[in-house]
Design a protein around this motif. Structure first.
Motif, mmCIF file in Angstrom:
data_model
loop_
_atom_site.group_PDB
_atom_site.id
_atom_site.type_symbol
_atom_site.label_atom_id
_atom_site.label_comp_id
_atom_site.label_asym_id
_atom_site.label_seq_id
_atom_site.Cartn_x
_atom_site.Cartn_y
_atom_site.Cartn_z
ATOM 1 N N VAL A 1 -3.092 3.306 -15.158
ATOM 2 C CA VAL A 1 -2.039 2.369 -15.563
ATOM 3 C C VAL A 1 -1.161 2.022 -14.361
ATOM 4 O O VAL A 1 -0.892 0.839 -14.075
ATOM 5 N N THR A 2 -0.731 3.042 -13.631
ATOM 6 C CA THR A 2 0.115 2.822 -12.449
ATOM 7 C C THR A 2 -0.599 1.917 -11.440
ATOM 8 O O THR A 2 -0.016 0.961 -10.911
ATOM 9 N N ALA A 3 -1.865 2.216 -11.189
ATOM 10 C CA ALA A 3 -2.626 1.439 -10.203
ATOM 11 C C ALA A 3 -2.771 -0.019 -10.633
ATOM 12 O O ALA A 3 -2.606 -0.934 -9.819
ATOM 13 N N LEU A 4 -3.052 -0.241 -11.922
ATOM 14 C CA LEU A 4 -3.275 -1.623 -12.358
ATOM 15 C C LEU A 4 -1.975 -2.414 -12.450
ATOM 16 O O LEU A 4 -1.964 -3.612 -12.154
ATOM 17 N N ARG A 5 -0.891 -1.730 -12.818
ATOM 18 C CA ARG A 5 0.412 -2.439 -12.795
ATOM 19 C C ARG A 5 0.729 -2.896 -11.372
ATOM 20 O O ARG A 5 1.157 -4.020 -11.141
ATOM 21 N N TRP A 6 0.499 -1.963 -10.443
ATOM 22 C CA TRP A 6 0.728 -2.276 -9.029
ATOM 23 C C TRP A 6 -0.169 -3.451 -8.589
ATOM 24 O O TRP A 6 0.300 -4.391 -7.939
ATOM 25 N N ALA A 7 -1.434 -3.392 -8.973
ATOM 26 C CA ALA A 7 -2.376 -4.437 -8.550
ATOM 27 C C ALA A 7 -1.995 -5.792 -9.137
ATOM 28 O O ALA A 7 -2.107 -6.822 -8.461
ATOM 29 N N ALA B 1 3.652 5.947 -5.415
ATOM 30 C CA ALA B 1 3.726 5.951 -6.884
ATOM 31 C C ALA B 1 2.790 6.971 -7.517
ATOM 32 O O ALA B 1 2.898 7.264 -8.706
ATOM 33 N N LEU B 2 1.863 7.509 -6.740
ATOM 34 C CA LEU B 2 0.860 8.419 -7.309
ATOM 35 C C LEU B 2 0.887 9.759 -6.568
ATOM 36 O O LEU B 2 1.307 9.828 -5.415
ATOM 37 N N PRO B 3 0.447 10.833 -7.230
ATOM 38 C CA PRO B 3 0.494 12.155 -6.590
ATOM 39 C C PRO B 3 -0.335 12.188 -5.296
ATOM 40 O O PRO B 3 -1.270 11.397 -5.126
ATOM 41 N N GLU B 4 0.003 13.117 -4.429
ATOM 42 C CA GLU B 4 -0.673 13.241 -3.147
ATOM 43 C C GLU B 4 -2.190 13.424 -3.358
ATOM 44 O O GLU B 4 -2.611 14.161 -4.246
ATOM 45 N N GLY B 5 -2.945 12.765 -2.552
ATOM 46 C CA GLY B 5 -4.410 12.916 -2.605
ATOM 47 C C GLY B 5 -5.090 11.941 -3.547
ATOM 48 O O GLY B 5 -6.308 11.795 -3.516
ATOM 49 N N VAL B 6 -4.315 11.278 -4.397
ATOM 50 C CA VAL B 6 -4.932 10.341 -5.346
ATOM 51 C C VAL B 6 -5.329 9.043 -4.631
ATOM 52 O O VAL B 6 -6.426 8.534 -4.826
ATOM 53 N N LEU C 1 0.833 -1.209 0.000
ATOM 54 C CA LEU C 1 0.000 0.000 0.000
ATOM 55 C C LEU C 1 0.868 1.260 0.000
ATOM 56 O O LEU C 1 0.574 2.224 -0.726
ATOM 57 N N ASP C 2 1.921 1.241 0.807
ATOM 58 C CA ASP C 2 2.844 2.395 0.846
ATOM 59 C C ASP C 2 3.446 2.638 -0.536
ATOM 60 O O ASP C 2 3.614 3.777 -0.971
#
Lengths: 462, 462
Positions: free
Chosen positions: A61-67, A19-24, A13-14
């Motif tokens: 894209v970032t979220a799904l790669r991570w997932a 990996a994503l801008p603050e607040g996202v 989670l960290d």
């Protein structure tokens, strides 16, 4: 088979937050709790571990790669107005919300809109209207539902009887597949036979194949001014008879049905003078012109009268006609004041509508539950609304049984368990009954080909 | 990856012949040779080992089970009128022809036709008309092409600019998957959100996923009588300018384009008094009624005049209007008398049509070939026809280069390499250029999920 996705570790989670801008990325349970359920009444099975409020395709894209890397379940979400539990979250899942992706451009010359998924349906309509154009699909929830959700469920609405459903307007999509690749499917072209129809496959896939990040929509010239007929009937049989007569002769631009329970609930809240004694009310529209409009209006009136309608009101005043449409759209909120609702969405071929309506009445009587009925009657798509007191355990149990029996009835009549809301989690157990094991098997193979890790919206649809 | 399918052994062929009624399986090379090619000009790479002229879904099931067991390539085939080599056979393949499956039923009340795939498009139209209904999609080849082939290629036609393409009319399919299972996808329902849209995935899949054995089609009330405008232009630029003006203002029921080469070829064969000196001819139709029809007709005429049209003829005589449509449909046969044709099918968004037409003229000049141009201009779908003398090797080679350059141009303009004919074998090398490697990869994964042995129409599309 694939491994069941697991909740992300604290470290994972960290990594996502970093990996994503603050607040996202939101992990505060006070906030993530709001993303737990949709409007289906399905409470979901747990609070998501995190919510990614994506602002761009790149962030999805970032979220799904991570997932994919961490094998975390992803629940895509638009405005959260789904009625089948398609975006209710499980414990440890990560919600990818597209609510912040709200750009739209309209090209008047090619009559195409390119919209991000978080835009509301009403906002797409508005942007089209500002360019002198029209985006037809009009779910009753059009003021609060997102266009991304509309595409994900292949949403319908009131005008679809003549103008078709969401898939008929989707020319192209940008989607992010579970492995985190952003793909362009289709293009701004009215005709395209190049390769497999993946665009159409993603429409109605309810978040099980990927996240829709951009939608290219075909627009129409403005709808001509409609003329409206409102007719009340002493029996539901008479009303459904009129529906079959109308739809077998012309293509109305709208043909809506409300039964007595609904009419009374709407009248309680709107006080517009609807006939409280009517067994059913029809609201029909034609938007043709010239002598055709006259002919169609006369035909609708004659069909109602021939089937024994009491009052028949015909109007070419758009405001008066719109008032009845508003009444129809208020049906669900009005009925929600009567108790908890189990909302159905079954559909049949129009000639089988009388049998469906009669069968629903039998189920209501046998199970001693109130089933209010509203319907996009012109295309055979009905919304039986099972109204019950949630504090009465026995009544709630009978309501659940009736909910299933209504779907069984629709399947018996060669119909569908969902015309426009989607299967989600609520109707998942019935899908195999409708489709059969061979089609389920083929569907699962296609799903596995696109989402081999099984991280996309597990538990929904398949 | 999967093993390449191999030709059947003699024993395997005997097994197929024995498994089906007499006359269904043909192995005589005099007969099987007729199933080697379609109308694309692609000679195919060999004569099929056998042709299964199936009379029923059950026989298709038998053939596909056999093909799976022996890993034999299956080439599905309708009427053999394809223009992209989608049903040209390879050596050792088995053609499954649906030409004998020709039943149809029309339900007036629900406005639905259920047709077997071997019926011709014209026969479907005729059956609909006998029930007072209309099946809109109208490929120019409608008198000789099959409805199964129409579904397999997502065929279009002249009225599609207003009425949509084949996929918009397909409510349900029966398909036989490569493992020999007959599946029902969708149903006779105008709205259906239950599960993945496999129906739409099979439309346009060109025989790469299975064999279509039954089609459920949505029908419409009859088309209102059309009014027709014919306008000639001194330059192609003027004609394409008028097209953009018309389509950005209204939805014509037809908007066809023929260039000078085509007009002259048609005039040579029909002698109907077309303007041989025109650089381009437009044939436009509106089928609206009342004051809208007057307004649209005036708008079409004004758009043509504003863009410098020479002669503009407007008629509400259906027979006169139809004569111009017949002229347009005769374009390909008329041009075939001028030499060998390489038939293109590229499409772009309508505002890019002037750039496409100008680019095609540049390619024709640079490669010193004749490219006649006809177009379903209203939806941006063009048919550049490269005319060459097959006896002149150098000219044939330049024609092939131009063929590819036209597709490259369409892709540059964010267009498609095929609007309505399909990719088949002829355009397969260009598909990846249009779609990109990621979409090709996704397409191959979906194909492999449904056809893991790779026996369905290998070499076509993907």
């Amino acid at each position: 088979m694939t491994r069941v996705p697991a909740p992300p570790t604290r470290t994972a989670l960290d990594e996502l937050v970093a990996a994503l801008p603050e607040g996202v990325v939101v992990t505060d349970p006070d906030l993530t709790g709001k993303y737990r359920a949709d409007r289906s009444g399905d409470p979901g099975t747990g609070t998501p571990s995190a919510v990614v409020r994506a602002e761009s395709t790149g962030q999805v894209v970032t979220a799904l790669r991570w997932a994919s890397r961490h094998r975390v379940a992803v629940v895509p979400r638009g405005a959260g107005t789904g009625l089948s539990g398609g975006s209710t979250a499980g414990p440890g899942s990560v919600v990818v919300s597209t609510e912040r992706m709200r750009r739209i451009t309209v090209d008047r010359l090619s009559r195409v809109a390119v919209a991000q998924p978080g835009l509301l349906n009403a906002e797409v309509k508005q942007a089209a209207a500002e360019a002198g154009l029209w985006y037809p699909p009009d779910p009753s929830s059009y003021e609060i539902c997102s266009i991304g959700g509309n595409v994900a469920t292949n949403a319908g609405g009131l005008c679809c009887v003549k103008y078709g459903v969401t898939t008929d307007y989707v020319l192209a999509l940008e989607v992010v597949t579970p492995d985190g690749r952003a793909l362009r499917l289709g293009g701004p072209r009215l005709k395209d036979s190049a390769g497999l129809s993946l665009t159409k496959l993603f429409v109605g896939s309810e978040g099980t194949l990927g996240v829709i990040t951009e939608v290219t929509l075909r627009l129409m010239p403005p709808q001509p001014p409609p003329r409206t007929v409102v007719a009340s009937f002493g029996s539901t049989r008479a009303a459904t008879g009129a529906i079959v007569d109308i739809t077998s002769a012309i293509r109305p631009a709208m043909l809506e049905y409300m039964d007595r329970v609904t009419v009374n609930a709407v009248e309680d809240s709107l006080r517009m003078g609807l006939d409280r004694d009517a067994a059913a009310l029809l609201v029909a529209r034609t938007d043709t012109e010239g002598s055709t409009a006259d002919r169609e209006l006369a035909l609708i009136v004659a069909a109602c009268e021939r089937n024994g309608a009491g009052e028949v009101l015909a109007t070419d005043d758009p405001a008066e006609g719109e008032a009845f449409t508003v009444a129809r759209r208020q049906a669900i909120p009005a009925l929600e004041r009567r108790g908890r609702l189990l909302l159905e969405d079954v559909g049949v071929a129009v000639p089988r509508l009388p049998a469906l309506v009669a069968g629903i009445e039998r189920i209501a009587a046998a199970r001693e539950v109130i089933i209010a009925l509203i319907a996009h009657a012109g295309d055979g798509n009905t919304h039986p609304l099972i109204v019950f007191d949630p504090a009465d355990g026995a009544a709630a149990a009978r309501a659940q049984i009736a909910f299933g029996e209504v779907m069984d009835l629709a399947i018996e009549l060669d119909g569908t368990i969902t015309g426009e809301h989607g299967v989600g989690r609520l109707k998942q157990p019935w899908l195999a009954v409708q489709l059969g094991e061979d089609v389920m098997d083929l569907s699962r193979r296609v799903k596995a080909a696109i989402d081999p890790l099984g991280i996309m919206n597990p538990g929904a649809v398949l």
